[in-house]
Design a protein around this motif. Structure first.
Motif, PDB file in Angstrom:
ATOM      1  N   GLY A  97      89.649 -14.846  32.077  1.00 18.00           N
ATOM      2  CA  GLY A  97      90.979 -15.416  31.907  1.00 18.00           C
ATOM      3  C   GLY A  97      91.936 -14.537  31.145  1.00 18.00           C
ATOM      4  O   GLY A  97      93.076 -14.936  30.899  1.00 18.00           O
ATOM      5  N   TRP A  98      91.500 -13.353  30.771  1.00 20.64           N
ATOM      6  CA  TRP A  98      92.373 -12.390  30.093  1.00 20.64           C
ATOM      7  C   TRP A  98      91.813 -10.992  30.316  1.00 20.64           C
ATOM      8  O   TRP A  98      90.610 -10.802  30.482  1.00 20.64           O
ATOM      9  N   ARG A  99      92.681 -10.019  30.346  1.00 24.94           N
ATOM     10  CA  ARG A  99      92.290  -8.611  30.472  1.00 24.94           C
ATOM     11  C   ARG A  99      93.187  -7.786  29.554  1.00 24.94           C
ATOM     12  O   ARG A  99      94.394  -8.043  29.469  1.00 24.94           O
ATOM     13  N   LEU A 108      97.969  -3.903  25.925  1.00 26.42           N
ATOM     14  CA  LEU A 108      98.661  -5.062  26.477  1.00 26.42           C
ATOM     15  C   LEU A 108      97.610  -5.996  27.049  1.00 26.42           C
ATOM     16  O   LEU A 108      96.832  -5.599  27.933  1.00 26.42           O
ATOM     17  N   THR A 109      97.569  -7.228  26.562  1.00 28.48           N
ATOM     18  CA  THR A 109      96.621  -8.222  27.065  1.00 28.48           C
ATOM     19  C   THR A 109      97.364  -9.224  27.936  1.00 28.48           C
ATOM     20  O   THR A 109      98.370  -9.807  27.516  1.00 28.48           O
ATOM     21  N   VAL A 110      96.864  -9.409  29.145  1.00 24.57           N
ATOM     22  CA  VAL A 110      97.448 -10.339  30.110  1.00 24.57           C
ATOM     23  C   VAL A 110      96.553 -11.574  30.188  1.00 24.57           C
ATOM     24  O   VAL A 110      95.349 -11.465  30.441  1.00 24.57           O
ATOM     25  N   VAL A 111      97.152 -12.739  29.960  1.00 22.94           N
ATOM     26  CA  VAL A 111      96.428 -14.017  29.958  1.00 22.94           C
ATOM     27  C   VAL A 111      97.010 -14.916  31.044  1.00 22.94           C
ATOM     28  O   VAL A 111      98.226 -14.954  31.249  1.00 22.94           O
ATOM     29  N   ASN A 112      96.160 -15.654  31.722  1.00 19.67           N
ATOM     30  CA  ASN A 112      96.574 -16.654  32.704  1.00 19.67           C
ATOM     31  C   ASN A 112      96.031 -18.001  32.229  1.00 19.67           C
ATOM     32  O   ASN A 112      94.840 -18.129  31.954  1.00 19.67           O
ATOM     33  N   PHE A 142     100.736 -11.091  26.769  1.00 23.94           N
ATOM     34  CA  PHE A 142     101.603 -11.728  27.767  1.00 23.94           C
ATOM     35  C   PHE A 142     100.856 -12.910  28.354  1.00 23.94           C
ATOM     36  O   PHE A 142      99.713 -12.768  28.818  1.00 23.94           O
ATOM     37  N   VAL A 143     101.489 -14.088  28.375  1.00 21.06           N
ATOM     38  CA  VAL A 143     100.860 -15.297  28.910  1.00 21.06           C
ATOM     39  C   VAL A 143     101.620 -15.773  30.146  1.00 21.06           C
ATOM     40  O   VAL A 143     102.818 -16.077  30.073  1.00 21.06           O
ATOM     41  N   ASP A 144     100.926 -15.819  31.288  1.00 19.24           N
ATOM     42  CA  ASP A 144     101.428 -16.473  32.498  1.00 19.24           C
ATOM     43  C   ASP A 144     100.912 -17.903  32.438  1.00 19.24           C
ATOM     44  O   ASP A 144      99.714 -18.147  32.614  1.00 19.24           O
ATOM     45  N   PHE A 145     101.821 -18.854  32.183  1.00 17.15           N
ATOM     46  CA  PHE A 145     101.419 -20.257  32.069  1.00 17.15           C
ATOM     47  C   PHE A 145     101.743 -20.956  33.370  1.00 17.15           C
ATOM     48  O   PHE A 145     102.900 -21.260  33.672  1.00 17.15           O
TER      49      PHE A 145
END
Length: 255
Positions: A97-99, A108-112, A142-145
């Protein structure tokens, strides 16, 4: 400073077409590109063809949403280091759920994350993000909600203000005019909009949704053909805070 472009939900063949045509040009202006691929394959879910198209066009990370499991292809993709499935799913769910990415010497960590209001059941996204943010070395987050309710999206933005660089909503396909930087430095927008058919009802050929609303009976939804639009959000971020947020919109020639 990192200049990040986030592209809203890619929807069906028209969305893939406009992304493939426009993203290479936009990629040249960005340090990193995140694309939501939730609806890329036929309007529901992600398959290998769509995923590879996004990477070839310049996506550094691809996020998902509530249709993550619609195509069996996705199971063979979930271990790919550039694919991010929803964070707040049961333990043992395949994928991550994150990279975290190294971009220009910065992390940079991308979270969904998935919302829960008016959507299929998921674990509490607020608590799931609390747990994640205890990890060291995430860098800017960065969170994609991916959520339905504007109130839930706004609540998560305020909840995470000062702890992440950005919370940008997806799922409802309509770009919102509330781009802002919250008081403690987190960029927020309720919905980035989508990348797909311009003359449609959130991607679908209008005939299907209209028949459903008028007759109150189920009706097949098909992807609308014709010109497409691309919606996204530009972000300048540094040290896990936003310096700038700006909406982006592009339309193919109307026919």
């Amino acid at each position: 400073m990192l200049r990040v472009l986030f592209v809203g939900d890619v929807y069906g063949k028209p969305g893939r077409r406009v992304l493939a045509a426009e993203l290479p040009r936009l990629r040249a202006q960005a340090d990193f590109v995140i694309v939501n691929g939730e609806n890329a394959a036929g309007g529901f879910g992600l398959n290998r063809e769509a995923f590879e198209l996004m990477l070839n066009a310049g996506a550094g990370a691809v996020t998902l949403g509530n249709h993550a499991w619609h195509h069996k292809d996705v199971y063979s993709l979930l271990d790919h280091p550039q694919l991010v499935r929803p964070l707040n799913l049961p333990p043992g769910t395949p994928g991550q759920g994150w990279r975290t990415f190294e971009v220009g010497g910065q992390r940079l960590t991308v979270v969904n994350a998935l919302g829960r209001v008016f959507m299929d059941a998921a674990h509490n996204p607020f608590l799931a993000l609390d747990d994640l943010l205890q990890r060291p070395d995430l860098g800017s987050v960065f969170v994609d909600f991916h959520a339905e309710a504007t109130s839930e999206k706004a609540a998560l933005g305020w909840y995470l203000d000062g702890r992440v660089a950005a919370v940008i909503g997806t799922h409802t396909h309509v770009p919102t005019a509330d781009s802002r930087i919250l008081p403690r430095g987190t960029a927020f927008q309720t919905d980035a909009g989508f990348t797909g058919p311009l003359h449609s009802i959130i991607g679908a050929d209008p005939e299907g949704p209209l028949q459903k609303f008028v007759t109150e009976r189920p009706h097949r939804f098909g992807v609308k053909e014709g010109p497409a639009e691309l919606n996204g959000v530009w972000l300048d971020i540094e040290h896990n805070a936003a310096l700038r947020i700006e909406r982006y919109h592009f339309e193919e020639a109307r026919t």
